[in-house]
Write a protein that holds these residues in place. Sequence first.
Motif, PDB file in Angstrom:
ATOM      1  N   SER B  26       0.954  -0.922  -0.270  1.00 28.31           N
ATOM      2  CA  SER B  26      -0.287  -0.275   0.057  1.00 28.31           C
ATOM      3  C   SER B  26       0.889   1.502  -0.128  1.00 28.31           C
ATOM      4  N   ASN B  31       5.625  -0.570   6.144  1.00 27.97           N
ATOM      5  CA  ASN B  31       5.193  -1.482   6.495  1.00 27.97           C
ATOM      6  C   ASN B  31       5.795  -2.115   5.193  1.00 27.97           C
ATOM      7  N   SER B  32       4.693  -1.416   3.550  1.00 27.04           N
ATOM      8  CA  SER B  32       5.184  -1.979   2.966  1.00 27.04           C
ATOM      9  C   SER B  32       6.704  -1.961   2.501  1.00 27.04           C
ATOM     10  N   VAL B  72      -4.752  -7.705   3.767  1.00 31.52           N
ATOM     11  CA  VAL B  72      -3.948  -6.786   4.507  1.00 31.52           C
ATOM     12  C   VAL B  72      -2.652  -6.846   4.320  1.00 31.52           C
ATOM     13  N   THR B  73      -2.377  -5.880   4.577  1.00 30.00           N
ATOM     14  CA  THR B  73      -0.557  -5.398   3.463  1.00 30.00           C
ATOM     15  C   THR B  73       0.489  -5.475   4.748  1.00 30.00           C
ATOM     16  N   PRO B  74       1.801  -5.468   3.916  1.00 24.32           N
ATOM     17  CA  PRO B  74       2.006  -6.280   2.743  1.00 24.32           C
ATOM     18  C   PRO B  74       1.513  -7.813   2.873  1.00 24.32           C
ATOM     19  N   ILE B  87       1.359 -14.910   1.926  1.00 26.79           N
ATOM     20  CA  ILE B  87       2.195 -14.932   3.545  1.00 26.79           C
ATOM     21  C   ILE B  87       1.332 -13.207   3.223  1.00 26.79           C
ATOM     22  N   VAL B  88       1.486 -13.038   4.884  1.00 26.52           N
ATOM     23  CA  VAL B  88       0.783 -11.686   5.655  1.00 26.52           C
ATOM     24  C   VAL B  88       1.714 -10.650   6.385  1.00 26.52           C
ATOM     25  N   GLY B  89       2.404  -9.628   6.206  1.00 29.30           N
ATOM     26  CA  GLY B  89       3.748  -8.943   7.128  1.00 29.30           C
ATOM     27  C   GLY B  89       4.202  -7.853   6.228  1.00 29.30           C
ATOM     28  N   ASN B  90       5.748  -8.113   7.163  1.00 25.27           N
ATOM     29  CA  ASN B  90       6.644  -7.099   6.366  1.00 25.27           C
ATOM     30  C   ASN B  90       7.866  -7.719   5.861  1.00 25.27           C
ATOM     31  N   LEU B  91       7.127  -9.480   6.090  1.00 19.56           N
ATOM     32  CA  LEU B  91       8.149 -10.659   5.724  1.00 19.56           C
ATOM     33  C   LEU B  91       9.871 -10.813   6.386  1.00 19.56           C
TER      34      LEU B  91
END
Lengths: 603, 108
Positions: B26, B31-32, B72-74, B87-91
Amino acid sequence: MSEPRPAQLQPLPKIPTGIQGFDAVSRGGLPRSRATLVMSGPGSGKTVFSLQTLVNAVRWRRERGIFVAFEESARQIRENAAAFDWGLSGLPESKLFFLDAHLSPTVVQSGHFDLTGMLAILKAKKETMGARWIVFDGIDVLLALLRDPVAEMREIYRVRDWLANNELTAIITAKLDGRAPAVAHYDFMQFMVDCAIRFERRLEHGTSVHRLQMMKYRGSDFAAGEFPLRIGTSGMQVTGPAPAEIKHAASTERVSAGFERLDSMLSGGLFRGSSTLITGAPGTPKTTLAGKFAERACGRGELALFVSFDEGADAIVRNLSSVGIDLKAHVDSGLLRMYSGRTEANSPDEHLMTLESLLREHRPGCMVIDPLSALAKSGSLGAARAVAGRLVDMAKDNGVTVVITSLLAGDSPEAEATELQISTVADTWLHLSYLVRSGERNRALTIVKARGTRHSNQVRELTLSAAGPTLTDVYTLGGEVLMGTSRWEKEREAKVREMQHRADFEHKRRELQFAEGDARARIAALELDLQRKRAELASYSKDNEAHSLSSIERDSELLKLRGADPPAPGATAAVPYPGKPRGANGSGNSGGKKARREARDAT
Amino acid sequence: MQRKRTKVRASSPGVETVVVMRLYISGNAPNSMRAIANLEAICQEYLKDAYKLEVVDVFEQPARALADGILVTPSLAKMAPTPVASIVGNLSDRSSVLLALGIDGKDR
């Protein structure tokens, strides 16, 4: 708040939710373009409340809305809601959009995420469909994945800001654990939103009670306190606050209490819209009287509602038909609606709400609740009392003439106070009792009170027959009331006495008639005799005249034949016929007689 | 698990198997941005050139994100090879990302 505008000085615009009772509690509904937080424990109605509000807005206000489902899948929610009569399946996606925000368990989480993407998607959706409503159902489920209170709070503030910028009326639901939010740091959500509602389901005396409470409402007043709620086939229903001021219209119209003798005891019947309490021991025909009242109402063509607790409607119809009360015909014609509730199945509140919806659906003019005392069986007595009072209120609000029966053992009027304390609310109170005497148990009816009505103070005997119930005057003998066969005997005695009296009278009358006839006959005989005597007299005097005439002629003939001198004028005075000329007139009989004697002597 | 590992092993030495991924972000939300950085590092380290990555900005293509079921993003979607994964989250948790993508960290 940072930039006060004149518009903000106006009262907070509200949108009715269309949920029965809730709009009264919240004094108008939910705040327009603001967020409302709904908190509740599991299965307490968060989803039902929010979805019902949304569906109502779509169906009745022609507004559009988005339902974001975090907790369950959108399909599950749709399926669950299909049990309600909302016609949800008929609403197109363009009007009510479900966003499945339920993260699949296969999704791997790696590090923090945020809701910016989701909000961007929702904003786009909102703009394409023109939505005015949004529901975030169970937002805590998704945020809990963050496992970081600070991050969760940040996301909630993000949602709030987003809502404020998008002019959406929002409902956010979150779980409660007991009375506190399931997640301690969600406390702040209550401060963040403009309106907070709490649903709670708990056990009270073994009965489940379901309550709603408005926690806060910025810029608006609301009804404080807990309000009973119920989830039925039309969704959620809240028993709103009863108005503090009583505004029941008082009618002077009378409706029959069931049968003539009872009506005449009550100077014409019950007032329309009044409440009547019938108390009595088990077996006193409370249901019969109530049934008769309902039958009469239907007989007039009025709609009636017969609510019974713990006895099946069919059984009541059958039992009452044995005393000549035909409810079946009215049930079939649709005038009479029978509802049989099992008291233990629900809390008194829920029963009240069921009755409320029955009243709304059927719109009866007359209602029977048999017996109300059954309500005290489930839940606490305090709750049952409150419900009983509200029930009477509700009937009055609707102008329904209500007859309530209540089980009450004992027959002394001083002890005649009902467990539910309904007797003070009732306008008319009939008490049925037993009188045991000379090996019999008889039923007596007393009017304990009848507001605004001149009523009989006499105890009456209530008798049941195939023709229905009726009242009989009782006999008092030596200060004791006679009923049953004692009364019957007394009645018979009186009847015999009456017959005797009548026979005596008849006899005397005939005797006098004879005497009269006799007297008349005698009068007639005497009259006849009188006439005979008169006739005899008449004929005798005629005879006499004829005789005297002929004797004068004969005398003169004799004189002629003898050649005697005509009587000298001088001797006229000396002769014994001075009145001879008058003899022709029939007077001078004595002369005639003498002449006759002389004539006889001469021959 | 066993199956997954053999597959990856077969593909890793050569460049035959291409990992196809799509990353939803986003704009330049922190986080993105972090997710892009984390993913690029992983790809460079483990996949060399054997990957195809498409970055979708939800701000620009919200309808597409909605159609793809993004919440949700990312959010990272692995489309090939099978099995697909999301996978969700900022990795930032590299090991879980590697596991989800089917990359054996020891193959380095």
